[in-house]
Design an enzyme around this catalytic site. Sequence first.
Site, PDB file in Angstrom:
ATOM      1  N   CYS A 266      -9.322 -39.469 -41.261  1.00 22.43           N
ATOM      2  CA  CYS A 266      -8.768 -40.167 -42.421  1.00 22.43           C
ATOM      3  C   CYS A 266      -7.266 -40.355 -42.230  1.00 22.43           C
ATOM      4  CB  CYS A 266      -8.990 -39.349 -43.680  1.00 22.43           C
ATOM      5  SG  CYS A 266     -10.729 -39.060 -44.007  1.00 22.43           S
TER       6      CYS A 266
ATOM      7  N   ARG B  67      -7.608 -45.177 -38.145  1.00 22.30           N
ATOM      8  CA  ARG B  67      -8.126 -43.814 -38.307  1.00 22.30           C
ATOM      9  C   ARG B  67      -9.447 -43.780 -39.052  1.00 22.30           C
ATOM     10  NH1 ARG B  67      -3.989 -39.665 -37.642  1.00 22.30           N
ATOM     11  NH2 ARG B  67      -5.333 -38.311 -38.831  1.00 22.30           N
TER      12      ARG B  67
ATOM     13  N   TRP C 170     -12.787 -41.984 -43.447  1.00 20.43           N
ATOM     14  CA  TRP C 170     -13.942 -42.029 -42.541  1.00 20.43           C
ATOM     15  C   TRP C 170     -14.799 -40.840 -42.961  1.00 20.43           C
ATOM     16  CZ3 TRP C 170     -13.316 -42.511 -36.548  1.00 20.43           C
ATOM     17  CH2 TRP C 170     -14.548 -42.805 -35.999  1.00 20.43           C
TER      18      TRP C 170
ATOM     19  N   ASN D 100      -7.427 -34.877 -45.742  1.00 22.31           N
ATOM     20  CA  ASN D 100      -7.943 -35.155 -44.398  1.00 22.31           C
ATOM     21  C   ASN D 100      -8.368 -33.841 -43.770  1.00 22.31           C
ATOM     22  OD1 ASN D 100      -8.470 -36.235 -41.862  1.00 22.31           O
ATOM     23  ND2 ASN D 100      -6.331 -36.052 -41.202  1.00 22.31           N
ATOM     24  N   GLY D 101      -9.656 -33.717 -43.421  1.00 23.03           N
ATOM     25  CA  GLY D 101     -10.139 -32.469 -42.827  1.00 23.03           C
ATOM     26  C   GLY D 101     -11.333 -31.965 -43.629  1.00 23.03           C
TER      27      GLY D 101
ATOM     28  N   GLU E 100     -13.882 -25.467 -14.978  1.00 18.06           N
ATOM     29  CA  GLU E 100     -12.832 -26.297 -15.587  1.00 18.06           C
ATOM     30  C   GLU E 100     -11.483 -25.559 -15.567  1.00 18.06           C
ATOM     31  OE1 GLU E 100     -12.369 -29.237 -16.338  1.00 18.06           O
ATOM     32  OE2 GLU E 100     -10.831 -29.357 -17.884  1.00 18.06           O
TER      33      GLU E 100
ATOM     34  N   LYS F 134      -8.272 -27.224 -13.820  1.00 12.30           N
ATOM     35  CA  LYS F 134      -6.997 -27.478 -14.522  1.00 12.30           C
ATOM     36  C   LYS F 134      -5.843 -26.815 -13.779  1.00 12.30           C
ATOM     37  CE  LYS F 134      -7.614 -30.230 -16.716  1.00 12.30           C
ATOM     38  NZ  LYS F 134      -8.883 -30.793 -17.029  1.00 12.30           N
TER      39      LYS F 134
ATOM     40  N   GLU G  11      -5.059 -28.763 -10.458  1.00 15.30           N
ATOM     41  CA  GLU G  11      -4.418 -30.079 -10.549  1.00 15.30           C
ATOM     42  C   GLU G  11      -3.040 -30.003 -11.199  1.00 15.30           C
ATOM     43  OE1 GLU G  11      -6.554 -33.032 -12.806  1.00 15.30           O
ATOM     44  OE2 GLU G  11      -7.332 -31.543 -14.175  1.00 15.30           O
TER      45      GLU G  11
ATOM     46  N   HIS H 121     -21.920 -12.888  -3.325  1.00 14.82           N
ATOM     47  CA  HIS H 121     -22.503 -13.580  -2.177  1.00 14.82           C
ATOM     48  C   HIS H 121     -21.430 -14.265  -1.336  1.00 14.82           C
ATOM     49  CE1 HIS H 121     -26.520 -12.821  -3.746  1.00 14.82           C
ATOM     50  NE2 HIS H 121     -25.935 -12.962  -4.926  1.00 14.82           N
TER      51      HIS H 121
ATOM     52  N   LYS I 196      -5.080 -41.430 -13.348  1.00 11.45           N
ATOM     53  CA  LYS I 196      -5.850 -41.180 -14.572  1.00 11.45           C
ATOM     54  C   LYS I 196      -7.259 -41.730 -14.444  1.00 11.45           C
ATOM     55  CE  LYS I 196      -6.605 -39.752 -18.701  1.00 11.45           C
ATOM     56  NZ  LYS I 196      -6.950 -38.316 -18.765  1.00 11.45           N
TER      57      LYS I 196
HETATM   58  C1  F6R Z   1      -9.385 -33.740 -14.594  1.00 12.48           C
HETATM   59  C2  F6R Z   1      -9.662 -35.151 -14.868  1.00 12.48           C
HETATM   60  C3  F6R Z   1     -10.615 -35.851 -13.977  1.00 12.48           C
HETATM   61  C4  F6R Z   1     -11.509 -36.808 -14.777  1.00 12.48           C
HETATM   62  C5  F6R Z   1     -12.380 -37.629 -13.826  1.00 12.48           C
HETATM   63  C6  F6R Z   1     -13.364 -38.527 -14.557  1.00 12.48           C
HETATM   64  O1  F6R Z   1      -8.467 -33.233 -15.525  1.00 12.48           O
HETATM   65  O2  F6R Z   1      -9.124 -35.743 -15.778  1.00 12.48           O
HETATM   66  O3  F6R Z   1     -11.381 -34.948 -13.250  1.00 12.48           O
HETATM   67  O4  F6R Z   1     -12.302 -36.062 -15.649  1.00 12.48           O
HETATM   68  O5  F6R Z   1     -11.555 -38.428 -13.022  1.00 12.48           O
HETATM   69  O6  F6R Z   1     -12.710 -39.476 -15.338  1.00 12.48           O
HETATM   70  P1  F6R Z   1     -13.463 -40.228 -16.497  1.00 12.48           P
HETATM   71  O7  F6R Z   1     -13.845 -39.223 -17.520  1.00 12.48           O
HETATM   72  O8  F6R Z   1     -12.480 -41.257 -16.996  1.00 12.48           O
HETATM   73  O9  F6R Z   1     -14.667 -40.866 -15.877  1.00 12.48           O
END
Ligand code: F6R
Length: 613
Positions: free
Chosen positions: A2, A27, A75, A101-102, A486, A490, A493, A509, A608
């Site tokens: 919202c 929103r 929403w 909102n919430g 994950e 993180k 990277e 193993h 990205k």
């Molecule tokens: C890691 C990261 C990447 C994406 C991957 C898939 O932090 O951002 O591993 O998850 O490149 O990207 P999408 O989700 O856009 O297909």
Amino acid sequence: MCGIIAYTGARPAGPILLDGLRHLEYRGYDSSGIALALEGPELYVERVTGKIAGLVRRVEGRLPEATAGVGHTRWATHGEPSERNAHPLTDPERRVAIVHNGIVENHEELRASLGDGACFSSDTDTEVLAHLVARELAQGADALEAVRLALGRTSGAFSLVAMPRDEPGRLIAARVGHAGGVVVGHGEGEHLLASDLGALLPHTRRVAFLEPGELADVRPEGVRYVDAGGAELTKAVEEQSVGAVALVKGRHRHFLAKELHEQPDAVLDVLRGRYLSDPPRVELAGIPFDEEGARALRRVVLVGMGTSLLACSVGRHYIERFARLPAEVDNASEFRYRRPVLDPQTLVISVSQSGETADTLAAMEEARAAGCPQITVCNTPGAQATRVADGTVYLRAGPEISVASTKCLTTSIAALHAIALHLGRLTGQLEPELEAQQVRAALHLPAAVGEALELEAQVAGIAERYARYQNFLFLGRGLSYPMAMEGALKLKELSYIHAEGYPAGEMKHGPIALVDESVPTVAIALRDEVFEKMRSNIEQLRARRGPVIAIVSAGDRSLDGHVEECIELPAVDPLLSPVVSVVPMQLLAYHIALERGADVDQPRNLAKTVTVE
Ligand code: F6R
């Protein structure tokens, strides 16, 4: 998601509110409304279903003169989209108008506590707030005190603006928990409030952000800030710079930090309108088949890359648990070249933040050629993946600018949870009690993710102590295994530290050969059915002098003294724990990267959206 806007000053409030609502329309736009404070005193309230343009048409030429008011674009979460459920909502005597909102999690309990005499005109949780505040006002409480006392009875994560009828020009804003922010805009002889910084910028660049537990008493001539206990606060009013990027980042140093902190809101938005509380159930648009189609399915294959692939690994548990269908997870880049066995009884679910990842798209094409029904979980409206799939479940997380994905992981897991519940209902395999229990648990997630973010100071301290290590292990079992992966991804990277994520059972193993005092392990050891196994894995690490950072369940002190660091998560349903357990690992990677001076928003060698193989 919202949107809230409010104004008090010397200018006509109506047009300012309508402009602000246009800005906030992205929103949510199932209904909207405004309330103006008239000398009288009296409240003028107008609400419509549908888009803001409908509200503008309704009030055009009829807006009364007023210099204070509140506006809202909605929403739906509680109560269908309709005029009666649109905000602002008031109490029966119209002592106060509220925009919100919430989610007020204990709204049913509060409704019951107001007694039979309380007459409700909507199905919303918001109206309960109006009743509670009005009761305090009727007993002579000052408006700020009335809101503060009312909020003391609520649980959940939300923000609100209350406008008391008897004091035209006065507005009370509050933020409870982490979901739903409020920004206070400081002008000359006027003040504004909004859910987004962007809605204030046409009026002022001088702003203050309410933190969870804070309230603002806003009048044209000034703002008083207090905490949940009523104690006076001094808040810094920040001047927002004009650079577009700085504006978008708001008060955060990095997009990564901003997006990490947006997770309570992002998770709320992915649930909104899909997880309904009364009765508790999931209603999901974007599923391209009915009961008959669902019952014809024989298996589910989930595909994605990177972080999205790890969301798939959690989703697999949900599909198996709720829909009782065999489910597999495949790395999209492997799937496409393996000549996978596919047929029209295989549902393919792809997860992609961008919806443009080359390997994921290629896997989807493979599935399309084999006649598989397909659902994609995607954050980008109109992306290629949404055009290939038969149905799309959008993440609604807003742009993710930082290369490392954060809010799109947590929202993808929530979206897969919703898909699995929906599928389970269609296949007839989901017990209604389990659906209800999971819906209730999911509605608590935004608050739990917000509480997990409060671990930041502790995690930053750990990051300082561990930033110089060169190798890390991350271990988990069951639903925590993909999150261990994950955590490692993180850290790799963002900080360029070598890190490996493993299912803890695999440790003996091979990976245990790496362990000595120079290799710390992040061990996710939650109180679930594999806790005892995790505890023995931790002992095995300790016996080899490996430092252990344990992530444990709320209230679990059993590892204190056995491990170097213990990070205690907020309470969360075990099946939804990945959405919360990953947060301290995101924070750890971010803070270690800061310690090492890395470029957190644009790590080296990465892009990205990976549109090449
Ligand atoms: C890691 C990261 C990447 C994406 C991957 C898939 O932090 O951002 O591993 O998850 O490149 O990207 P999408 O989700 O856009 O297909």
